[in-house]
Design a protein around this motif. Structure first.
Motif, mmCIF file in Angstrom:
data_model
loop_
_atom_site.group_PDB
_atom_site.id
_atom_site.type_symbol
_atom_site.label_atom_id
_atom_site.label_comp_id
_atom_site.label_asym_id
_atom_site.label_seq_id
_atom_site.Cartn_x
_atom_site.Cartn_y
_atom_site.Cartn_z
ATOM 1 N N UNK B 164 0.826 -1.184 0.000
ATOM 2 C CA UNK B 164 0.000 0.000 0.000
ATOM 3 C C UNK B 164 0.869 1.245 0.000
ATOM 4 N N UNK B 165 0.430 2.254 -0.727
ATOM 5 C CA UNK B 165 1.137 3.532 -0.737
ATOM 6 C C UNK B 165 0.139 4.636 -0.467
ATOM 7 N N UNK B 166 0.428 5.431 0.540
ATOM 8 C CA UNK B 166 -0.454 6.554 0.835
ATOM 9 C C UNK B 166 0.027 7.814 0.131
ATOM 10 N N UNK B 167 -0.841 8.374 -0.679
ATOM 11 C CA UNK B 167 -0.566 9.715 -1.205
ATOM 12 C C UNK B 167 -1.489 10.676 -0.450
ATOM 13 N N UNK B 168 -0.897 11.385 0.482
ATOM 14 C CA UNK B 168 -1.683 12.272 1.327
ATOM 15 C C UNK B 168 -1.751 13.643 0.650
ATOM 16 N N UNK B 169 -2.587 13.711 -0.360
ATOM 17 C CA UNK B 169 -2.690 14.931 -1.159
ATOM 18 C C UNK B 169 -3.187 16.083 -0.290
#
Lengths: 333, 333, 333, 333
Positions: B164-169
């Protein structure tokens, strides 16, 4: 080796046996008065970190049975099989009646089900001992019509992940104890000696220690897949003997799951009884019990490579206030 | 940096834009005619093995929102919040009316809920494009009143585990684009440029590649926790721009999940439209979409240690024939 | 004429007022210790025989509101609107996928709903006064998680048929008391004086006596049909004043139904209170209350011919153990 | 007298027999193109006025079977028995945990059930003949996932009240045809000759004419009460012969109800068939069918006083868009 309960179990006195066992294995107060997690306290971050190192091939197994009307439930305690219905369908989309713009079509659905109709965890509010719930709380203080306001399954939403160990008692002992390759017969009580013998047969990867999630395969589910459900939901079944309570406490396992409806052997080992081991381990030990798990594929893999440990992520669907919860347990090897 | 959709998006022609995008990103036939797993084919055992090595501290996060009557649903498409009721209670046990032997008492429960009422995966049978489902099948051949007989969520019961990869835009760009620290405003369309900028801001652990499960945080759920649900279920929301379809296809992600009701920006980026990005990516790309995930705690952790990758086990509750499924996603860091 | 509660109602002492009223109107023991029917004992065969003679034209009116997702419920006490889903559809039948022989096709359906979500009777197990249910039984002895084992609605399955009398207070007094033709305003408390004035205005066919099923129209439902539900489910509403308890007891009515959510005026007539009239009349008087009835068409007919009495067959759906029950009341004039 | 179907019924050609019968009994267009009520058009106000005069003693009978988990359903077509659960209980009220003021306590409940799980009407959208619904409409135009948008049961909410006539075939012929006093054996097909013989045996009060609601007792439900459900839900049963279609059309009855699961004889009278009489009378004749009615008490009364006619108020619960509906039919004698 024998399937008989040990000599000291007085079949006429479940209440005495339960009281004595409850006293021996109680964890009340061990993690403080306010605790709501019971034995899940035994799964530490470090335990989980080490468990992740068990993923050697990256193979993933779902340990969930099916969730549909073809399940084993027959209405006991108003437990039906899941009723899944559609709010919108592809047939409707194709018929062009949905009213969405730009060629959009959709399907949507609903389910109504008992939380313990298929693969599930028993939460700590599921069973009481003489009106007492986990950690000594009054049953009526914990679970009302509004649900479990104290130990609802959502309180452990992130906790049920760690090292899983499969004890495939059916495969290890089925032939010896019953002449049934890979399966235990209904009514067979798995004692501590059987668990130890299975560990010995399976080898070092099967050692069971603090924080582990123990997964016990009896083979009954495989039999149901082959022969039909029959009385799977509540009828005679292999399962853990009442006498395993102390062993589970000594090993300090975080949770135990089986491939049967009821975790413990049925008929129960007292003349008049209903799930006495539940009554000892859930409210007194604070132990999480998994039932109706699908272990056939995982067991075949373990037998194949000789390794019975894995990362197990067994996160319950966190229905607020639930005393049990369905889930899709994932074993990563 | 801008929140506006790119110049080439013709707001008056969703059908044309959808058709063109669908053609560009289509995966039909890529994994054979019989395929039912779509982009989940991109998660290999080896991918999962490497994902497990990302577990460095053993910290576990549940990415599930709550499942109860206090949820955001207001009845759209007959979607209610979950109705959880008790079959037996602790109050009853305490009152001594349950009739079990040896001081046993129990609680049991039931739930009725739309499968997409809270944290969920959209299955491949959820959306159709001009009467076609994933891999080119006819919608009516796939989903009838009996459910999804081809791509029902149970077919991927074991698949949704990987990196999983979080992109915390919201955190990376909220202040810049909207002056809102940590959150994107409703109606904000996240473009490929925003995703790239977030990766750049977050650093190397955020690179997104084949088989990854992309998790995009907008911050809207955190706002709902703070300010109340409001129009969370279907109203204005930040979300992925229609223009991200190609980016998602190029990166070959296995799945994408967000903390909003509808994954894509709302109002949608065409004058008359309903979830056009769904129509492109689900039936044409075979992509699994996660909605209503709870990302606040995980995001705080990632921000804290600067690492945005983790082992994500996001196993759907495998209701047979379901076109969507509730779940309790677990991120292990 | 006034909408104010009578001077003697002390707004600060609901408990005292309830206790006093309960004592005055109690029917405990009136029909024996074992009684489960309360005021329905007042409907005799002879009463019903005479009621049938009121059918003069043979016109039939359904007094049921709708049962669907467009109802007024907003989730209070987990009360949703009815969720109706299809198990089989005509679209599917037309698509030829159902597998029946000889050109047969079918549709089938399911509903999930609170028993009090729409037009309903409150059963005698619905409300308790200081832990006491109808006839002095302990609440916990009557209604457990298994339902109402004593006064479940099925015990009166055949009883709710007899002479119905419509008191259209909205039409009779709306203009005078509030300047609202045909409707009472929200918060308007209907007192015994208002009931008497309505009888006087409507004429002899409106006399109310032993065994009658009194139907009171406020006009609020008509307003909801016109203006939308608003706060119909639990918000401000016209309704019977607390002070009508004695009048209902003196008239010895068998049941009372209204076109509002909650039968009695809301906000209630005490500073801190919740449905105090229910607490007096259900457990103490043994009175059946109907709520959310649709009275507009019947009221127009009664106004048209000047006759406010009819044969009313208001049979509850006899869900075993239910404390309330949906129904489709039929008035025959 | 014989239980055999007439000689002209070709067991190998259900499709031909259905087509021929459908043509003979069709009512398409009889009440206009827009009609949604079918044979209920035959119940006029004047018919109902006269029916009310049949109430001679005022005795009321509920013709509803039970609605609970102890019903006969076993999951066919996802039909469960009703699941009734509590939202609040007396036990909780007594425990003082409900939080209401002034000693108030309450109980509330919920039900989830197939609309045809117990005593019910089949609506006109329930069955299709070669893709056609009542009045010649396309099945897919009438019943979608959203329900029956044309002939939903709510469209006849006020109509099902009129003269009821009990033909107690079980009592009249059971002894003669099968040596079973009061009951017909499973598989027994009731022909027009049997209906006529029953009318002759019962006398003048049993004449059946236009607008009447015909109630046919086989005795099977009484047997189920005595011996257990067995295969009541879908198994072998006595019931109307396929050959009664013309008789029902000639008599112009408004509706027919029986005490069996499926109205017509089972096994059906063709080698390969499923409910062929339904296929003729629902979509072609527009006839309402009642199933699973409880007729034992009413039958005893009719036998006692020799009068087999009564006022029957059989109002369906008007779930919007329902293709069938549960009800509590009331017979007043």
């Amino acid at each position: 080796m024998t399937a008989l309960p040990p000599a000291e179990l007085d079949r006429t006195d479940p209440e005495g046996a339960i009281a004595a066992a409850a006293k021996r294995v109680s964890n009340w107060g061990r993690w403080g008065e306010a605790d709501v997690k019971g034995t899940l306290n035994l799964i530490t971050d470090d335990h989980r970190r080490r468990a992740a190192t068990l993923v050697r091939r990256g193979r993933s197994y779902s340990l969930a049975q099916r969730f549909d009307m073809d399940g084993p439930q027959k209405g006991w305690r108003r437990r039906t099989n899941p009723v899944h219905t559609m709010l919108d369908t592809g047939t409707d989309a194709e018929a062009g009646i949905q009213g969405f713009p730009h060629g959009m079509g959709g399907a949507d659905d609903v389910v109504a089900m008992p939380l313990q109709c298929s693969t599930q965890w028993d939460g700590l509010g599921h069973i009481f001992d003489h009106g007492r719930a986990w950690n000594g709380r009054r049953a009526g203080e914990v679970v009302t019509s509004l649900g479990d306001g104290v130990t609802g399954i959502e309180t452990v939403a992130a906790d049920l992940a760690g090292r899983g160990v499969l004890l495939d008692v059916g495969r290890a002992l089925g032939e010896d104890v019953a002449g049934t390759g890979g399966e235990l017969p209904d009514g067979f009580a798995i004692t501590p000696e059987h668990l130890e013998a299975t560990i010995a047969a399976q080898g070092a990867s099967s050692e069971v220690g603090p924080g582990d999630i123990l997964v016990v395969r009896t083979g009954q589910y495989g039999r149901a897949l082959r022969d039909g459900w029959g009385e799977y939901a509540g009828g005679p079944a292999p399962g853990l003997s009442f006498t395993t309570a102390d062993w589970l406490r000594e090993r300090d396992v975080a949770a135990v799951a089986t491939d049967t409806w009821g975790f413990e052997v049925r008929p129960n080992e007292f003349d008049v009884a209903f799930q006495p081991l539940h009554q000892v381990v859930i409210p007194n030990m604070g132990l999480f019990l998994g039932e109706m798990w699908a272990l056939e594929d995982l067991a075949a893999d373990c037998s194949g490579d000789g390794s019975y440990e894995f990362l197990l992520v067994a996160a319950p669907l966190p229905v607020t206030g639930a005393v049990g919860a369905p889930l899709n347990p994932i074993a990563l090897k």
